[in-house]
Design a protein around this motif. Structure first.
Motif, PDB file in Angstrom:
ATOM      1  N   VAL A 165      -2.628   3.815  -3.255  1.00 39.75           N
ATOM      2  CA  VAL A 165      -2.880   2.705  -4.174  1.00 39.75           C
ATOM      3  C   VAL A 165      -2.215   1.420  -3.685  1.00 39.75           C
ATOM      4  CG1 VAL A 165      -3.142   4.183  -6.220  1.00 39.75           C
ATOM      5  CG2 VAL A 165      -0.871   3.363  -5.583  1.00 39.75           C
ATOM      6  N   ILE A 166      -2.650   0.292  -4.256  1.00 37.74           N
ATOM      7  CA  ILE A 166      -1.995  -0.996  -4.044  1.00 37.74           C
ATOM      8  C   ILE A 166      -1.215  -1.294  -5.308  1.00 37.74           C
ATOM      9  CG2 ILE A 166      -2.354  -3.470  -3.741  1.00 37.74           C
ATOM     10  CD1 ILE A 166      -5.012  -2.697  -2.316  1.00 37.74           C
ATOM     11  N   LYS A 167       0.077  -1.556  -5.172  1.00 38.04           N
ATOM     12  CA  LYS A 167       0.928  -1.825  -6.329  1.00 38.04           C
ATOM     13  C   LYS A 167       1.987  -2.859  -5.967  1.00 38.04           C
ATOM     14  CE  LYS A 167      -0.847   1.132  -9.248  1.00 38.04           C
ATOM     15  NZ  LYS A 167      -2.227   0.764  -9.252  1.00 38.04           N
ATOM     16  N   CYS A 203      10.199   2.506  -6.547  1.00 41.16           N
ATOM     17  CA  CYS A 203       9.503   2.184  -7.790  1.00 41.16           C
ATOM     18  C   CYS A 203       8.408   1.156  -7.526  1.00 41.16           C
ATOM     19  CB  CYS A 203      10.486   1.638  -8.821  1.00 41.16           C
ATOM     20  SG  CYS A 203      11.765   2.833  -9.254  1.00 41.16           S
ATOM     21  N   ILE A 204       7.245   1.396  -8.106  1.00 40.04           N
ATOM     22  CA  ILE A 204       6.097   0.507  -7.980  1.00 40.04           C
ATOM     23  C   ILE A 204       5.549   0.255  -9.378  1.00 40.04           C
ATOM     24  CG2 ILE A 204       5.475   1.169  -5.623  1.00 40.04           C
ATOM     25  CD1 ILE A 204       3.452   3.161  -6.831  1.00 40.04           C
ATOM     26  N   SER A 205       4.733  -0.772  -9.549  1.00 30.19           N
ATOM     27  CA  SER A 205       4.162  -1.036 -10.870  1.00 30.19           C
ATOM     28  C   SER A 205       2.857  -1.814 -10.754  1.00 30.19           C
ATOM     29  CB  SER A 205       5.160  -1.798 -11.750  1.00 30.19           C
ATOM     30  OG  SER A 205       5.492  -3.036 -11.170  1.00 30.19           O
ATOM     31  N   THR A 206       2.154  -1.847 -11.874  1.00 36.60           N
ATOM     32  CA  THR A 206       0.910  -2.603 -11.967  1.00 36.60           C
ATOM     33  C   THR A 206       1.229  -4.053 -12.291  1.00 36.60           C
ATOM     34  OG1 THR A 206       0.750  -2.085 -14.315  1.00 36.60           O
ATOM     35  CG2 THR A 206      -0.397  -0.610 -12.790  1.00 36.60           C
ATOM     36  N   VAL A 228       3.260  -3.610   3.745  1.00 33.99           N
ATOM     37  CA  VAL A 228       3.230  -4.721   2.792  1.00 33.99           C
ATOM     38  C   VAL A 228       1.858  -5.404   2.836  1.00 33.99           C
ATOM     39  CG1 VAL A 228       4.164  -6.431   4.419  1.00 33.99           C
ATOM     40  CG2 VAL A 228       4.560  -6.708   1.968  1.00 33.99           C
ATOM     41  N   ILE A 229       1.426  -5.906   1.681  1.00 32.80           N
ATOM     42  CA  ILE A 229       0.192  -6.690   1.596  1.00 32.80           C
ATOM     43  C   ILE A 229       0.535  -8.104   2.051  1.00 32.80           C
ATOM     44  CG2 ILE A 229      -1.645  -7.552   0.084  1.00 32.80           C
ATOM     45  CD1 ILE A 229      -1.531  -4.475   0.193  1.00 32.80           C
ATOM     46  N   ILE A 230      -0.152  -8.594   3.088  1.00 32.99           N
ATOM     47  CA  ILE A 230       0.173  -9.923   3.613  1.00 32.99           C
ATOM     48  C   ILE A 230      -0.935 -10.945   3.372  1.00 32.99           C
ATOM     49  CG2 ILE A 230       1.872  -9.158   5.302  1.00 32.99           C
ATOM     50  CD1 ILE A 230      -0.332  -9.283   7.411  1.00 32.99           C
ATOM     51  N   ALA A 231      -2.082 -10.492   2.843  1.00 28.65           N
ATOM     52  CA  ALA A 231      -3.151 -11.441   2.519  1.00 28.65           C
ATOM     53  C   ALA A 231      -4.077 -10.835   1.483  1.00 28.65           C
ATOM     54  CB  ALA A 231      -3.948 -11.817   3.769  1.00 28.65           C
ATOM     55  N   SER A 232      -4.647 -11.703   0.659  1.00 26.72           N
ATOM     56  CA  SER A 232      -5.600 -11.280  -0.362  1.00 26.72           C
ATOM     57  C   SER A 232      -6.837 -12.167  -0.277  1.00 26.72           C
ATOM     58  CB  SER A 232      -4.960 -11.392  -1.749  1.00 26.72           C
ATOM     59  OG  SER A 232      -5.893 -11.051  -2.749  1.00 26.72           O
ATOM     60  N   TYR A 233      -8.005 -11.526  -0.382  1.00 22.88           N
ATOM     61  CA  TYR A 233      -9.288 -12.212  -0.341  1.00 22.88           C
ATOM     62  C   TYR A 233     -10.032 -11.939  -1.644  1.00 22.88           C
ATOM     63  CZ  TYR A 233      -8.442 -12.762   4.646  1.00 22.88           C
ATOM     64  OH  TYR A 233      -7.901 -13.102   5.862  1.00 22.88           O
ATOM     65  N   LEU A 258       0.884  -1.152   0.000  1.00 22.53           N
ATOM     66  CA  LEU A 258       0.000   0.000   0.000  1.00 22.53           C
ATOM     67  C   LEU A 258       0.921   1.201   0.000  1.00 22.53           C
ATOM     68  CD1 LEU A 258      -3.018   0.958   0.330  1.00 22.53           C
ATOM     69  CD2 LEU A 258      -2.464   1.261   2.747  1.00 22.53           C
ATOM     70  N   CYS A 259       0.699   2.113  -0.941  1.00 23.37           N
ATOM     71  CA  CYS A 259       1.637   3.220  -1.092  1.00 23.37           C
ATOM     72  C   CYS A 259       0.941   4.482  -1.577  1.00 23.37           C
ATOM     73  CB  CYS A 259       2.759   2.833  -2.050  1.00 23.37           C
ATOM     74  SG  CYS A 259       2.180   2.262  -3.655  1.00 23.37           S
ATOM     75  N   GLN A 260       1.684   5.570  -1.497  1.00 24.41           N
ATOM     76  CA  GLN A 260       1.211   6.854  -2.010  1.00 24.41           C
ATOM     77  C   GLN A 260       1.918   7.060  -3.343  1.00 24.41           C
ATOM     78  OE1 GLN A 260       2.567  10.245   0.211  1.00 24.41           O
ATOM     79  NE2 GLN A 260       1.005  11.588  -0.632  1.00 24.41           N
TER      80      GLN A 260
END
Length: 186
Positions: free
Chosen positions: A101-103, A114-117, A141-146, A87-89
């Motif tokens: 955004v989530i990248k 640096c971040i990307s899609t 950091v993203i640690i889980a996705s649903y 999760l970042c600005q």
């Protein structure tokens, strides 16, 4: 990112309830307030630019504000090809677009994170090419996705991530030097 949030304890639930999507995009100040009160927060996902990373449009993610992503482990440099999402600005907001955004986290190039899609082109042949961006701030950091159904798709052990974001450049150019800071003009 448009969302309301759900504060998570130390456990990963197997399912998450619906989290309503807000009318307004989250701003840096909103995330800064959340970090004061919670270590892990669930956010709804709006947009399909991360489906290639297993982050589904209409799904949810859990962000750990106490841990940070690692640079991409490139196969061409002996890595396993894995990467972390965050999760970042984003640095340059276009029009009235989202600030938070989530990248996918790519690493640090000079002074820039640096971040990307991570689009899934095989599911959407009209998806744009992957886009590289700069981030002003990495929140966690993203640690889980649903998925859309609220069921857990994947999770990662938070203890495998660093507690500080690397300040050393991790992206280096092969055919030119690292970026140079621009002089300040008055």
């Amino acid at each position: 990112m448009k969302s309301k949030v759900l504060i998570i304890g130390d456990e990963f639930p197997e399912t998450l309830p619906d989290i309503p999507v807000s009318e307004n995009y989250l701003k840096d100040r909103d995330i800064q307030n959340l970090v004061k009160f919670a270590d892990m927060v669930a956010f709804p996902v709006v947009g399909h630019c991360m489906e290639g990373a297993g982050i589904e449009d209409g799904g949810k993610v859990i962000v750990d504000f106490k841990h940070f992503p690692r640079p991409e482990r490139l196969k061409c440099r002996g890595g396993d090809g894995s990467y972390d999402c965050c999760l970042c600005q984003q640095m340059h907001v276009v029009g009235n677009g989202p600030e938070v955004v989530i990248k996918k986290y790519d690493g640090k190039w000079g002074a820039w994170h640096c971040i990307s899609t991570k689009y899934l082109p095989e599911h959407n042949p009209h998806a744009p090419m992957q886009q590289g961006l700069f981030s002003a701030k990495i929140y966690g950091v993203i640690i889980a996705s649903y998925g859309k159904d609220g069921k857990l798709k994947w999770k990662r052990d938070p203890s495998t991530f660093p507690t500080e974001l690397s300040e050393e450049p991790t992206i280096h150019c092969e055919n030119c030097g690292d970026p140079m800071p621009l002089p300040v003009l008055n």
